[in-house]
Design a protein around this motif. Structure first.
Motif, PDB file in Angstrom:
ATOM      1  N   GLU A 158     -24.846 -12.546 -20.790  1.00  0.00           N
ATOM      2  CA  GLU A 158     -25.342 -12.529 -21.547  1.00  0.00           C
ATOM      3  C   GLU A 158     -26.896 -13.060 -22.946  1.00  0.00           C
ATOM      4  OE1 GLU A 158     -22.240 -11.802 -23.987  1.00  0.00           O
ATOM      5  OE2 GLU A 158     -21.000 -10.353 -24.076  1.00  0.00           O
ATOM      6  N   THR A 179     -18.625 -13.806 -18.404  1.00  0.00           N
ATOM      7  CA  THR A 179     -19.603 -12.824 -18.764  1.00  0.00           C
ATOM      8  C   THR A 179     -21.089 -13.217 -19.857  1.00  0.00           C
ATOM      9  OG1 THR A 179     -17.799 -12.062 -20.293  1.00  0.00           O
ATOM     10  CG2 THR A 179     -18.561 -10.996 -18.216  1.00  0.00           C
ATOM     11  N   MET A 180     -19.984 -14.802 -20.587  1.00  0.00           N
ATOM     12  CA  MET A 180     -21.364 -15.207 -21.449  1.00  0.00           C
ATOM     13  C   MET A 180     -22.532 -15.583 -20.947  1.00  0.00           C
ATOM     14  SD  MET A 180     -19.074 -18.776 -22.540  1.00  0.00           S
ATOM     15  CE  MET A 180     -18.776 -20.073 -21.003  1.00  0.00           C
ATOM     16  N   HIS A 181     -22.726 -15.737 -19.441  1.00  0.00           N
ATOM     17  CA  HIS A 181     -23.642 -16.463 -19.299  1.00  0.00           C
ATOM     18  C   HIS A 181     -24.271 -15.178 -18.929  1.00  0.00           C
ATOM     19  CE1 HIS A 181     -21.682 -20.360 -18.942  1.00  0.00           C
ATOM     20  NE2 HIS A 181     -20.591 -20.476 -18.289  1.00  0.00           N
ATOM     21  N   ARG A 241     -26.110 -24.471 -19.685  1.00  0.00           N
ATOM     22  CA  ARG A 241     -26.326 -24.441 -21.018  1.00  0.00           C
ATOM     23  C   ARG A 241     -27.553 -25.445 -21.530  1.00  0.00           C
ATOM     24  NH1 ARG A 241     -19.548 -25.122 -22.842  1.00  0.00           N
ATOM     25  NH2 ARG A 241     -19.479 -23.282 -21.525  1.00  0.00           N
ATOM     26  N   GLN A 257     -14.493 -10.991 -21.546  1.00  0.00           N
ATOM     27  CA  GLN A 257     -14.290 -11.433 -22.961  1.00  0.00           C
ATOM     28  C   GLN A 257     -15.065 -10.680 -23.495  1.00  0.00           C
ATOM     29  OE1 GLN A 257     -13.341 -15.381 -22.713  1.00  0.00           O
ATOM     30  NE2 GLN A 257     -12.329 -15.540 -21.234  1.00  0.00           N
ATOM     31  N   THR A 258     -14.881 -10.337 -24.329  1.00  0.00           N
ATOM     32  CA  THR A 258     -15.967  -9.626 -25.928  1.00  0.00           C
ATOM     33  C   THR A 258     -16.388 -10.559 -27.198  1.00  0.00           C
ATOM     34  OG1 THR A 258     -14.248  -8.237 -26.825  1.00  0.00           O
ATOM     35  CG2 THR A 258     -15.957  -7.564 -24.878  1.00  0.00           C
ATOM     36  N   LYS A 259     -17.220 -10.438 -28.078  1.00  0.00           N
ATOM     37  CA  LYS A 259     -17.775 -11.354 -28.930  1.00  0.00           C
ATOM     38  C   LYS A 259     -16.212 -10.288 -30.018  1.00  0.00           C
ATOM     39  CE  LYS A 259     -21.490 -12.311 -27.361  1.00  0.00           C
ATOM     40  NZ  LYS A 259     -23.206 -12.227 -28.065  1.00  0.00           N
ATOM     41  N   SER A 303     -18.642  -3.639 -23.433  1.00  0.00           N
ATOM     42  CA  SER A 303     -18.613  -4.959 -23.469  1.00  0.00           C
ATOM     43  C   SER A 303     -20.538  -4.490 -22.237  1.00  0.00           C
ATOM     44  CB  SER A 303     -17.821  -5.778 -22.944  1.00  0.00           C
ATOM     45  OG  SER A 303     -17.360  -4.706 -21.996  1.00  0.00           O
TER      46      SER A 303
END
Length: 501
Positions: free
Chosen positions: A245, A241-243, A209, A289-291, A300
């Protein structure tokens, strides 16, 4: 009457007398003409020799009195072997390196080159040697070992050469987080190492990060680190999945849409983009997981495959992570956009081995079921004003779901038996069976009526942690018996974000 002293000098304690705690010697002993033994802390072994802790076997609490640990443990043997090898260089060790498929390739990377000297993980020499041993375990590319080596798990087809393996030393130099992520990946494959896994996973997550936050342009090393971090997450139900994005946002801000050039570096970058594109496909994730909770499963998706990987002209070849032909992945990328059942039925296939044909047929049929599940979810939202797109209405080429499930499981069972009969032919192909197994298991109305299908699914799973989690989701769906139950909602209730790769 005198009472035993718990705070006094050692003489008063032994004689069970009251002590006035005078320093340096108590007055009670002075009045009696007795030598006061003082107040210093005393260390006493139970039988004259310490039986616990780091002083085990010592006769006195001094560093030089600690006896050496007897040799013979596996860790000691590994360390002794490493000490006898040359230091400070990349080392190819036993068994001898060979370019042919199935031979082991062992790299040795000195930790000083990829971590800062003040890192707590690099301060201890013994620990660095142990880390190097774990890293070598991760990097052994051997067709006879599938679940015990991290780099083997990343492949779903037996390739003669790994694009990642020869580039890893340079990639570790580009990314400070990559080395620790490789260690965490390997530790995640062994249950008895779970405490070490969480330690290294937390460290690598913080490093990645931080590395991502200060990246002006995403290097291949950082991109590789992020994809391996996503791989750990999708295998263990951790957010990942945030990574994707975050990496996509950085790539997009630095001309990703311009497309790759033809040099050697961009070839590897194109491979990394394909891996991102496969991970991004909605049908290959569970509980994504979606925002925003109002966003649909399809929205997503970033759309990496269709935007950056899918060419206007048909492409041949197999994508090594999924083990699927790129032409079939092009159809999967259209689920929820413009793909129809007819596209899957009309897919002509590509030349491949018998084992690959079993796998691809199972995926093609599973793609039809996945498309139908998406259309059912769209129909369920019609009351909310979400109409079914006309181009996605089935066109009469309908096969019953029971038939599709049976054909999928028949191909997977044939693949399983063929792997048992020919264990050295294409070992990594077994890593790619999760998607068709899981999609077939989601047909609750079929599985609750046919226990043989449930048994076939249990036979086909490999027994990894990822398989156990996904199978538990299917078991709960079968137990509830509700065909309208959304598996993504069920996974989110458990706090899971899984992948089917």
């Amino acid at each position: 009457m005198s009472t035993r002293s718990y705070q006094g000098c050692w003489t008063c304690k032994r004689r069970r007398r009251r002590c006035d705690n005078a320093r340096p010697t108590c007055q009670s002993c002075a009045r009696r003409g007795i030598d006061c033994e003082g107040y210093e802390v005393r260390l006493k072994w139970g039988s004259g020799i310490a039986s616990r802790g780091r002083y085990t076997g010592a006769e006195k609490p001094l560093e030089e009195s600690v006896p050496p640990r007897p040799k013979g443990r596996q860790r000691d043997l590994i360390r002794q072997k490493m000490r006898s090898e040359p230091q400070g260089q990349i080392h190819r060790g036993s068994p001898p390196y060979d370019d042919q498929v199935g031979h082991c390739l062992t790299w040795r990377i000195v930790k000083f080159d990829v971590m800062s000297p003040d890192s707590p993980l690099s301060s201890n020499t013994a620990r660095k040697e142990e880390e190097e041993a774990i890293f070598n375990e991760w990097l052994v590319l051997n067709k006879d070992i599938v679940l015990n080596s991290g780099i083997n798990v990343l492949h779903s087809t037996t390739a003669r050469e790994s694009m990642l393996q020869p580039r890893l030393p340079q990639l570790c130099a580009e990314s400070d987080a990559l080395y620790d992520i490789c260690l965490a990946f390997q530790l995640s494959l062994t249950k008895h190492r779970s405490p070490q896994f969480f330690e290294y996973f937390d460290t690598s997550l913080r490093k990645f990060r931080s590395e991502l936050a200060r990246s002006t342009s995403l290097s291949d090393g950082t991109l590789t680190a992020g994809l391996l971090l996503c791989s750990i997450g999708l295998m263990h139900g951790l957010p990942w999945t945030m990574h994707l994005e975050g990496m996509h946002n950085i790539l997009q801000s630095h001309g990703l849409s311009d497309g790759p050039s033809d040099d050697g570096t961009s070839t590897f970058r194109s491979h990394l983009l394909e891996v991102m594109g496969v991970m991004d496909l909605p049908c290959f994730s569970v509980g994504r997981q979606t925002k925003s909770s109002s966003r649909s499963r399809q929205s997503s998706c970033i759309g990496i495959w269709r935007r950056y990987c899918q060419s206007a002209t048909p492409r041949q070849g197999v994508e090594p992570v999924s083990g699927l032909p790129r032409t079939l992945l092009d159809i999967f990328a259209g689920i929820g956009i413009d793909a129809t059942e007819q596209n899957f039925w009309d897919w002509p296939g590509e030349p491949g081995s018998f084992l690959q044909c079993y796998l691809w047929e199972a995926h093609r049929l599973a793609g039809i079921l996945s498309l139908r599940r998406h259309l059912r979810s769209v129909r369920n939202k019609e009351n909310e004003g979400c109409a079914l797109p006309a181009r996605q209405v089935p066109n009469g080429c309908i096969a019953d779901s029971t038939v599709l499930v049976t054909r999928i499981l028949a191909n997977l069972d044939a693949l399983r038996l063929a792997c048992v009969e020919r264990p050295t032919e294409d070992t990594f192909i077994k890593n790619a069976v999760l998607f068709p197994i899981f999609v077939a298991g989601l047909e609750v109305s079929v599985l609750t009526k046919d226990l043989d299908c449930q048994k076939a699914i249990r036979r086909c799973v490999l027994g990894s942690r990822q398989d156990e989690i996904l199978l538990s989701l299917l078991e709960e769906m079968w137990q509830r018996g509700d065909p309208d139950l959304n598996v993504d909602d069920l996974a989110r209730e458990r706090g899971l974000e899984m992948g089917l790769l």
